[in-house]
Design an enzyme around this catalytic site. Structure first.
Site, PDB file in Angstrom:
ATOM      1  N   ASP A  52       9.237  -2.057  -7.238  1.00  0.00           N
ATOM      2  CA  ASP A  52       8.872  -3.046  -6.209  1.00  0.00           C
ATOM      3  C   ASP A  52      10.127  -3.794  -5.756  1.00  0.00           C
ATOM      4  O   ASP A  52      10.360  -3.987  -4.553  1.00  0.00           O
ATOM      5  CB  ASP A  52       7.876  -4.081  -6.750  1.00  0.00           C
ATOM      6  CG  ASP A  52       6.563  -3.478  -7.226  1.00  0.00           C
ATOM      7  OD1 ASP A  52       5.523  -3.777  -6.638  1.00  0.00           O
ATOM      8  OD2 ASP A  52       6.589  -2.699  -8.203  1.00  0.00           O
ATOM      9  N   GLU A  75       6.887  -9.470   0.019  1.00  0.00           N
ATOM     10  CA  GLU A  75       6.051  -9.904  -1.104  1.00  0.00           C
ATOM     11  C   GLU A  75       6.862 -10.449  -2.276  1.00  0.00           C
ATOM     12  O   GLU A  75       6.486 -11.445  -2.889  1.00  0.00           O
ATOM     13  CB  GLU A  75       5.182  -8.741  -1.612  1.00  0.00           C
ATOM     14  CG  GLU A  75       4.321  -9.187  -2.792  1.00  0.00           C
ATOM     15  CD  GLU A  75       3.442  -8.103  -3.382  1.00  0.00           C
ATOM     16  OE1 GLU A  75       3.461  -6.961  -2.891  1.00  0.00           O
ATOM     17  OE2 GLU A  75       2.729  -8.421  -4.346  1.00  0.00           O
ATOM     18  N   ASP A 132       5.560  -5.015   2.320  1.00  0.00           N
ATOM     19  CA  ASP A 132       5.034  -4.866   0.963  1.00  0.00           C
ATOM     20  C   ASP A 132       5.764  -3.658   0.393  1.00  0.00           C
ATOM     21  O   ASP A 132       5.501  -2.521   0.769  1.00  0.00           O
ATOM     22  CB  ASP A 132       3.516  -4.627   0.993  1.00  0.00           C
ATOM     23  CG  ASP A 132       2.897  -4.767  -0.389  1.00  0.00           C
ATOM     24  OD1 ASP A 132       3.648  -4.632  -1.378  1.00  0.00           O
ATOM     25  OD2 ASP A 132       1.686  -4.991  -0.468  1.00  0.00           O
ATOM     26  N   ILE A 134       5.854  -2.153  -2.508  1.00  0.00           N
ATOM     27  CA  ILE A 134       4.851  -1.216  -3.054  1.00  0.00           C
ATOM     28  C   ILE A 134       3.513  -1.914  -2.919  1.00  0.00           C
ATOM     29  O   ILE A 134       3.269  -2.931  -3.567  1.00  0.00           O
ATOM     30  CB  ILE A 134       5.074  -0.873  -4.541  1.00  0.00           C
ATOM     31  CG1 ILE A 134       6.380  -0.115  -4.732  1.00  0.00           C
ATOM     32  CG2 ILE A 134       3.908  -0.026  -5.043  1.00  0.00           C
ATOM     33  CD1 ILE A 134       6.565   0.424  -6.148  1.00  0.00           C
ATOM     34  N   ASP A 135       2.670  -1.383  -2.054  1.00  0.00           N
ATOM     35  CA  ASP A 135       1.307  -1.881  -1.974  1.00  0.00           C
ATOM     36  C   ASP A 135       0.480  -0.964  -2.861  1.00  0.00           C
ATOM     37  O   ASP A 135       0.586   0.260  -2.773  1.00  0.00           O
ATOM     38  CB  ASP A 135       0.820  -1.819  -0.527  1.00  0.00           C
ATOM     39  CG  ASP A 135      -0.592  -2.354  -0.397  1.00  0.00           C
ATOM     40  OD1 ASP A 135      -0.893  -3.402  -0.989  1.00  0.00           O
ATOM     41  OD2 ASP A 135      -1.404  -1.706   0.288  1.00  0.00           O
ATOM     42  N   THR A 137       0.416  -1.486  -6.475  1.00  0.00           N
ATOM     43  CA  THR A 137       1.252  -1.263  -7.675  1.00  0.00           C
ATOM     44  C   THR A 137       0.417  -0.634  -8.792  1.00  0.00           C
ATOM     45  O   THR A 137       0.920   0.203  -9.550  1.00  0.00           O
ATOM     46  CB  THR A 137       1.867  -2.593  -8.163  1.00  0.00           C
ATOM     47  OG1 THR A 137       2.447  -3.245  -7.042  1.00  0.00           O
ATOM     48  CG2 THR A 137       2.948  -2.356  -9.193  1.00  0.00           C
ATOM     49  N   HIS A 225     -10.664  -6.416  -6.421  1.00  0.00           N
ATOM     50  CA  HIS A 225     -10.100  -6.607  -5.077  1.00  0.00           C
ATOM     51  C   HIS A 225     -11.150  -6.546  -3.981  1.00  0.00           C
ATOM     52  O   HIS A 225     -10.906  -6.975  -2.857  1.00  0.00           O
ATOM     53  CB  HIS A 225      -9.026  -5.545  -4.790  1.00  0.00           C
ATOM     54  CG  HIS A 225      -7.840  -5.650  -5.698  1.00  0.00           C
ATOM     55  ND1 HIS A 225      -6.834  -4.727  -5.709  1.00  0.00           N
ATOM     56  CD2 HIS A 225      -7.495  -6.594  -6.618  1.00  0.00           C
ATOM     57  CE1 HIS A 225      -5.916  -5.077  -6.600  1.00  0.00           C
ATOM     58  NE2 HIS A 225      -6.298  -6.202  -7.168  1.00  0.00           N
ATOM     59  N   SER A 249      -4.366   0.713  -2.245  1.00  0.00           N
ATOM     60  CA  SER A 249      -3.323   0.447  -1.232  1.00  0.00           C
ATOM     61  C   SER A 249      -3.765   0.654   0.210  1.00  0.00           C
ATOM     62  O   SER A 249      -4.888   1.049   0.499  1.00  0.00           O
ATOM     63  CB  SER A 249      -2.077   1.311  -1.494  1.00  0.00           C
ATOM     64  OG  SER A 249      -2.226   2.597  -0.932  1.00  0.00           O
ATOM     65  N   LYS A 252      -5.640   3.519   2.487  1.00  0.00           N
ATOM     66  CA  LYS A 252      -7.003   3.520   3.055  1.00  0.00           C
ATOM     67  C   LYS A 252      -6.952   3.421   4.578  1.00  0.00           C
ATOM     68  O   LYS A 252      -7.758   4.040   5.264  1.00  0.00           O
ATOM     69  CB  LYS A 252      -7.827   2.355   2.477  1.00  0.00           C
ATOM     70  CG  LYS A 252      -8.151   2.539   0.986  1.00  0.00           C
ATOM     71  CD  LYS A 252      -9.100   1.476   0.465  1.00  0.00           C
ATOM     72  CE  LYS A 252      -8.466   0.162   0.134  1.00  0.00           C
ATOM     73  NZ  LYS A 252      -7.451   0.181  -0.942  1.00  0.00           N
ATOM     74  N   ARG A 266     -13.496  -4.165   2.753  1.00  0.00           N
ATOM     75  CA  ARG A 266     -12.851  -5.008   1.728  1.00  0.00           C
ATOM     76  C   ARG A 266     -13.637  -6.313   1.715  1.00  0.00           C
ATOM     77  O   ARG A 266     -13.508  -7.130   2.629  1.00  0.00           O
ATOM     78  CB  ARG A 266     -11.395  -5.245   2.116  1.00  0.00           C
ATOM     79  CG  ARG A 266     -10.566  -5.884   1.024  1.00  0.00           C
ATOM     80  CD  ARG A 266      -9.111  -5.972   1.466  1.00  0.00           C
ATOM     81  NE  ARG A 266      -8.256  -6.310   0.372  1.00  0.00           N
ATOM     82  CZ  ARG A 266      -7.731  -5.437  -0.487  1.00  0.00           C
ATOM     83  NH1 ARG A 266      -7.971  -4.155  -0.359  1.00  0.00           N
ATOM     84  NH2 ARG A 266      -6.959  -5.851  -1.461  1.00  0.00           N
ATOM     85  N   ASP A 279      -0.277  -7.039   3.373  1.00  0.00           N
ATOM     86  CA  ASP A 279      -1.293  -6.088   2.899  1.00  0.00           C
ATOM     87  C   ASP A 279      -2.116  -5.491   4.041  1.00  0.00           C
ATOM     88  O   ASP A 279      -2.912  -4.573   3.794  1.00  0.00           O
ATOM     89  CB  ASP A 279      -2.239  -6.769   1.907  1.00  0.00           C
ATOM     90  CG  ASP A 279      -1.611  -6.908   0.517  1.00  0.00           C
ATOM     91  OD1 ASP A 279      -0.801  -6.035   0.152  1.00  0.00           O
ATOM     92  OD2 ASP A 279      -1.927  -7.888  -0.181  1.00  0.00           O
TER      93      ASP A 279
HETATM   94  N1  LIG Z   1      -8.803 -10.925  -5.685  1.00  0.00           N
HETATM   95  C1  LIG Z   1      -8.230 -10.108  -4.799  1.00  0.00           C
HETATM   96  N2  LIG Z   1      -8.895  -9.769  -3.685  1.00  0.00           N
HETATM   97  C2  LIG Z   1      -8.349  -8.946  -2.776  1.00  0.00           C
HETATM   98  N3  LIG Z   1      -7.119  -8.389  -2.902  1.00  0.00           N
HETATM   99  C3  LIG Z   1      -6.392  -8.696  -4.007  1.00  0.00           C
HETATM  100  C4  LIG Z   1      -6.917  -9.561  -5.008  1.00  0.00           C
HETATM  101  N4  LIG Z   1      -5.990  -9.682  -5.963  1.00  0.00           N
HETATM  102  C5  LIG Z   1      -4.926  -8.941  -5.578  1.00  0.00           C
HETATM  103  N5  LIG Z   1      -5.167  -8.333  -4.401  1.00  0.00           N
HETATM  104  C6  LIG Z   1      -4.279  -7.470  -3.602  1.00  0.00           C
HETATM  105  O1  LIG Z   1      -4.857  -6.255  -3.344  1.00  0.00           O
HETATM  106  C7  LIG Z   1      -3.822  -5.344  -2.981  1.00  0.00           C
HETATM  107  C8  LIG Z   1      -4.147  -3.973  -3.477  1.00  0.00           C
HETATM  108  O2  LIG Z   1      -5.395  -3.717  -2.975  1.00  0.00           O
HETATM  109  P1  LIG Z   1      -6.142  -2.369  -3.146  1.00  0.00           P
HETATM  110  O3  LIG Z   1      -7.224  -2.667  -4.110  1.00  0.00           O
HETATM  111  O4  LIG Z   1      -6.628  -2.107  -1.761  1.00  0.00           O
HETATM  112  O5  LIG Z   1      -5.151  -1.377  -3.637  1.00  0.00           O
HETATM  113  C9  LIG Z   1      -2.578  -5.858  -3.572  1.00  0.00           C
HETATM  114  O6  LIG Z   1      -1.686  -6.158  -2.537  1.00  0.00           O
HETATM  115  C10 LIG Z   1      -3.012  -7.099  -4.310  1.00  0.00           C
HETATM  116  O7  LIG Z   1      -2.161  -8.161  -4.146  1.00  0.00           O
HETATM  117  P2  LIG Z   1      -0.915  -8.382  -5.126  1.00  0.00           P
HETATM  118  O8  LIG Z   1       0.153  -7.447  -4.641  1.00  0.00           O
HETATM  119  O9  LIG Z   1      -0.540  -9.770  -4.928  1.00  0.00           O
HETATM  120  O10 LIG Z   1      -1.356  -8.007  -6.507  1.00  0.00           O
HETATM  121 MG   LIG Z   2      -0.054  -5.306  -1.525  1.00  0.00          MG
HETATM  122 MG   LIG Z   3       3.131  -5.044  -3.469  1.00  0.00          MG
HETATM  123 MG   LIG Z   4       1.779  -7.138  -5.859  1.00  0.00          MG
END
Ligand SMILES: Nc1ncnc2c1ncn2[C@@H]1O[C@H](COP(=O)(O)O)[C@@H](O)[C@H]1OP(=O)(O)O
Ligand SMILES: [Mg+2]
Ligand SMILES: [Mg+2]
Ligand SMILES: [Mg+2]
Length: 337
Positions: A52, A75, A132, A134-135, A137, A225, A249, A252, A266, A279
């Protein structure tokens, strides 16, 4: 087909592609030695790896060299690296490993400063990039889907998206036939896909289905998420019988833009979570330029002009456009909005 250099934002597009390809190569190199990859835990408990940080350094350094007055909303920041010399040294080594042949090596200070270029506050005037590195992670760590996501926002509106999806199959039905795609969109110019191993681009478009029940929907792998119990009820209400495509990520968004699935949902799991602009900025433009529609769970357009988060929105609904109104109605009805 490649966009002509006379088109608006053609230099930004070319630089964005180079930056995302370099960062994607870095991430793949880290995954190859993931058994040894150091991970630290940020205050929000999300996993963050040397990849990242390295990916943010590589992209920010190139953007800053080419467009020195453009601010960046990224990020990551380098605070944890400043406190951990061993972690910092790994990131510096990685960052230099993907610089072009003949380029001067970046020092530790250069790399940390490049990462910290990402602290811009965003807002409604002027232009800035959002990254981002790495979206997804968690998907990256599992060897599944993740994306390197870069977008350019001008006066609060997303104008350019470049998204690298190193593990995404070229054809979801035939993953053995090849993986790794770059998705690119400029507002008004359409959405394109190219494979990592070729510069040939092809225009992509959303699925043509006109009935929600005929499509599949995608959602997060991580139940924290997006509320999978709510999406199951929404799917039921829409008459969707096929199981969801669960994927980490912004891949989608690429899958919707390419027509593999018709709906991305979402649904908030917590009232206080604010989605981050990095994101969704690039992914939202990919879907729109491929002919689809996007809004939040209440039907409101996404507002990228309010700073680092989408604080005026809750959740996401992205579709192929034709079924959008029907899907919004089903979401609002299930969530009682
Ligand atoms: N409670 C939450 N609701 C929605 N998205 C979230 C939540 N917690 C973290 N994320 C973010 O969801 C993204 C990944 O989503 P997906 O499930 O679609 O792969 C990440 O960027 C993450 O942020 P972060 O990078 O701050 O951890
Ligand atoms: Mg992300
Ligand atoms: Mg990220
Ligand atoms: Mg992150």
């Amino acid at each position: 087909m490649t966009a002509s250099s006379a088109l608006p934002l053609s230099r930004e597009r070319a630089v964005g592609i180079e930056a995302v390809l370099r960062a994607s190569r870095l991430c793949q190199a880290v995954f190859a030695r993931l058994a040894q990859a150091q991970t630290v835990t940020k205050a929000d408990l999300s996993p963050v790896t040397v990849a990242d940080y390295g990916a943010q350094a590589v992209v920010n350094a190139l953007l800053h060299a080419e467009f020195p007055s453009d601010p960046i909303v990224g990020e990551e920041d380098a605070a944890d690296l400043r406190a951990d010399a061993r972690l910092a040294a790994s990131v510096v080594e990685l960052t230099n490993s993907v610089q072009p042949a003949g380029a001067a090596a970046m020092s530790s200070d250069d790399v940390l400063a490049a990462i910290d270029l990402g602290q811009y506050a965003g807002g409604k005037t002027g232009r800035f990039w959002t990254l981002d590195p790495i979206d997804g992670t968690k998907g990256f760590l599992r060897g599944e889907q993740y994306a390197v996501c870069l977008a350019l926002v001008v006066d609060g509106v997303v104008q350019l998206a470049v998204q690298g999806c190193p593990n995404l199959p070229h054809d979801l039905a035939h993953p053995e036939e090849g993986r790794g795609s770059l998705f690119i969109a400029v507002r008004g110019q359409g959405a394109f896909e190219r494979h990592f191993d070729s510069a040939d681009e092809r225009r992509i478009s959303v699925s043509g289905v006109s009935s929600a029940s005929e499509t599949q929907f995608c959602e997060s792998v991580e139940a924290a998420h997006s509320s999978q119990s709510d999406t199951a009820q929404i799917a039921d209400r829409l008459g969707i019988t096929r199981p969801p495509v669960r994927m980490d990520s912004q891949c989608k968004y690429a899958v919707i833009a390419r027509g593999d699935a018709g709906i991305y949902l979402r649904v908030p799991t917590r009232a206080d979570y604010q989605e981050k602009i990095w994101d969704h900025a690039g992914g939202s433009l990919l879907v729109e330029e491929a002919g689809g529609s996007i809004c939040d769970v209440t039907g409101k357009p996404l507002d990228f002009s309010l700073g680092r988060t989408l604080k005026g929105n809750k959740g996401i609904i992205a579709t192929n456009g034709r079924i959008h109104a029907r899907v919004v109605e089903a979401v609002r009805s299930v969530l009682r909005l």
